[in-house]
Structure formats: C-alpha cells, structure tokens
Design a protein around this motif. Structure first.
Motif, PDB file in Angstrom:
ATOM      1  N   GLU A 163      39.519  51.337  34.835  1.00 21.39           N
ATOM      2  CA  GLU A 163      40.123  50.114  35.364  1.00 21.39           C
ATOM      3  C   GLU A 163      39.330  49.655  36.579  1.00 21.39           C
ATOM      4  O   GLU A 163      39.042  50.446  37.478  1.00 21.39           O
ATOM      5  N   ASN A 222      42.145  43.463  35.881  1.00 19.57           N
ATOM      6  CA  ASN A 222      43.420  42.819  36.216  1.00 19.57           C
ATOM      7  C   ASN A 222      43.256  41.309  36.288  1.00 19.57           C
ATOM      8  O   ASN A 222      42.306  40.806  36.881  1.00 19.57           O
ATOM      9  N   GLU A 252      44.538  43.242  31.966  1.00 24.78           N
ATOM     10  CA  GLU A 252      45.852  43.733  32.416  1.00 24.78           C
ATOM     11  C   GLU A 252      46.603  42.596  33.084  1.00 24.78           C
ATOM     12  O   GLU A 252      46.134  42.004  34.048  1.00 24.78           O
ATOM     13  N   ASP A 296      50.954  45.286  32.406  1.00 25.00           N
ATOM     14  CA  ASP A 296      50.823  46.157  33.573  1.00 25.00           C
ATOM     15  C   ASP A 296      52.153  46.313  34.303  1.00 25.00           C
ATOM     16  O   ASP A 296      53.036  45.459  34.199  1.00 25.00           O
ATOM     17  N   LYS A 356      51.414  49.643  30.235  1.00 26.38           N
ATOM     18  CA  LYS A 356      51.129  50.566  31.329  1.00 26.38           C
ATOM     19  C   LYS A 356      52.430  50.847  32.077  1.00 26.38           C
ATOM     20  O   LYS A 356      53.027  49.943  32.676  1.00 26.38           O
TER      21      LYS A 356
HETATM   22 CA    CA Z   1      46.355  47.212  36.747  1.00 24.27          CA
END
Ligand code: CA
Ligand code: C2E
Ligand code: CA
Ligand code: CA
Length: 278
Positions: free
Chosen positions: A60, A115, A147, A177, A198
């Motif tokens: 990530e 993200n 995400e 997320d 997630k």
């Molecule tokens: Ca994230």
C-alpha cells in the motif's frame, strides 16, 4: 474594575488564540501548496501479505510529508487539510503516478494499492487520470488496487456510479477501506463492485484478547466477503496472537507492523523480489 479587566483580558486572549490557529493553518496550507515542487512529499510502501503461504501480495502506498521545520507531519493531519483547500487532486495524482512508477520495477505479480480521496473519486476526470498513469508507467491495470472509503458515497456526485463501472472496465481492482467504521456499509457492498474489504484496525488490534467481541465481528465480515467473492484484508496486525487469530478467522490478507512498517521505495523493491516475508 479588576474583575472586568480580567474578563476583557481573557476575551482578548481567546481571540488571539483563534487568530493564531487560523493563520497557523494558513501557513501550513501555503507550505503544503509548495511541498510537491520542493520535493518534501514522498511515498512509503507497506507490505500486504497473503495469509496462505505468507507471500507478498503487494504494497500500500502511503504518502509522507517531511516538513523542513516541523519535521514529519502525519497524513491524518495534512490529507484532510489538502481536501479542504483543494490540493488533494494534485497530491493524489502525484501519489498515484509515483506509486505506479515504483510498482513498474517490481515483479509482475506484485500489486500496488493506492488510496483515493472521495474528492478525487468523484472528480469526472478520475478515470482518465488513472488510465493515463497506467499507460505511461506500463503497469497492468489489474495490479492496481484503488482503496476508497465510504466517504465516497456521502459525497456522492452525479458521476459516482458511472466511475465504478468505468474503473472496472479499465481492469483496476477496488477495495473498500476502513470497513466497519462508517454507518451503512452493507448497502455500499451491494452498490459497488469491490474486490476486497479492508477490515479496520479498530476491530483487528487486540482481537485475540479473550474478552474481545471483535473476533465475532471479523468472522461475520469474512463470511460476508466470502459469499460475495471478495477478498479480505485485516489491517493493523501487530502481535503473533492477533496474527494467529486472523489466520484462523480466514482473512485472505494481512497488513500490519508484524510483517512490515511502511518503508522507502528501495526497501520495498528489495522485499518485492522475495516471494515470502519470513
Ligand atoms: Ca488505505
Ligand atoms: P489507511 O489508509 O487506513 O492506512 C493504514 C494506516 O495504518 C497507515 O497509517 C499505516 O501506517 C497504519 N498501520 C498499518 N499497520 C499498522 C499496525 O500494525 N499498527 C499501527 N499502529 N498502525 C498501522 P498512515 O500511513 O499514518 O496513514 C494514515 C491515513 O492517511 C491512511 O489510513 C489514509 O487514510 C491516509 N493516507 C495516507 N496516504 C494517503 C494518500 O496517498 N492518499 C489519501 N487520500 N490518503 C492517504
Ligand atoms: Ca484502512
Ligand atoms: Ca485509516
């Protein structure tokens, strides 16, 4: 007189404090505006590990700001600021491109998660931004996982539904997320084609402690995700006890300090070329 003066003094003090706070923010905002050009932003990469076999699934991308005077400023502080002052599209695009450039040097099966702020997602130009970044870096679309949080649905624009479809058409993966921290997550699962959930750290950390009800919640999320054919990632796994529990509960992926903290590109590159983390 004395009391009145004290009151007045106090009032002035508060006003001054408020003023200081406002101009402080202004200063930080101006600093952030220049941070990209000055090279103060960089991207850290945290490994995401497949539970089975403990091999690296991907990383990530997490943005960092090293301020020349204030030192490291947390993204929890400057991302919201960037969202409020209109800087997030520029910073977000920069993170996306930087992360894809990095991922282009990794073995081909290693994914990169980026993200996306709700503001970026609801920008009608986002599909083109993602598509151009993929083309320019030569990274296969299905190695990119975007995400997004439930915030996307709260700030829903006219193009939101359309964007989900177009991103899926591009072939990129989508992850929901911070799952469990918002309000009506189940509705969102029905609405959008997520590939992964997630599970937020607040459920994961300390889940192994006996009195914890968290493990029941994690189990339910995993069951739900399995039946919707979505992957699951438990975030914030720090201890062996939690790792064992998460593994038993059937999460397909794990992310946390136990396998690795966010690291510089060079270290991520070295780790990416190994198959397993341990
Ligand atoms: Ca994230
Ligand atoms: P997030 O997307 O939920 O990212 C996970 C955060 O948890 C990261 O914090 C990561 O360093 C931290 N973390 C991971 N494993 C552990 C663990 O085992 N223990 C503990 N204590 N923490 C762990 P970080 O890097 O400070 O980022 C905070 C948040 O800032 C992110 O939360 C995300 O919401 C936002 N953010 C970071 N980079 C970006 C970006 O490029 N774009 C956008 N829009 N937001 C970003
Ligand atoms: Ca998260
Ligand atoms: Ca978070």
């Amino acid at each position: 007189y004395a009391a009145k003066d004290a009151g007045r003094g106090k009032h002035c003090f508060y006003e001054q404090a408020m003023h200081t706070e406002a101009s402080d923010r202004q200063v930080l905002e101006n600093d952030l505006r220049q941070a990209i050009d000055k090279g103060e932003l960089w991207v850290a990469y945290q490994p995401i590990v497949r539970t089975a076999g403990e091999e690296i699934s991907g990383f990530e991308a997490l943005v960092r700001w090293d301020h020349p005077v204030r030192g490291r400023i947390s993204p929890d502080k400057f991302i919201p600021l960037a969202e409020e002052c209109g800087l997030i599209p520029r910073i977000g695009t920069w993170v996306l491109e930087t992360a894809l450039e990095e991922a282009a040097r990794w073995p081909d099966q290693v994914r990169i998660a980026v993200n996306l702020s709700p503001i970026q997602f609801n920008d009608p130009g986002i599909v083109e931004i993602v598509s151009n970044a993929l083309t320019r870096t030569g990274v296969r679309a299905n190695r990119l996982e975007l995400e997004i949080t439930e915030g996307v649905f709260l700030a829903e624009g006219e193009s939101t539904d359309d964007t989900f479809g177009k991103l899926k058409d591009l072939g990129v993966r989508l992850a929901l997320d911070d799952f469990g921290t918002g309000y009506s997550s189940l509705g969102y699962l029905k609405k959008a084609p997520f590939d992964k959930i997630k599970i937020d750290q607040s459920f994961v950390r300390g889940a192994a402690s006996k009195t914890s009800r968290n493990s029941a919640i994690i189990r339910a999320i995993v069951t739900l995700a399995d039946s919707l054919q979505m992957e699951t990632c438990a975030e914030g796994v720090e201890t062996h006890d939690d790792l064992h529990l998460i593994r038993d509960l059937g999460c397909s992926h794990i992310q946390g300090y136990i396998f690795g903290k966010p690291m510089e590109g060079e270290s991520a590159r070295a780790l990416a070329s190994k198959t397993t983390v341990v």
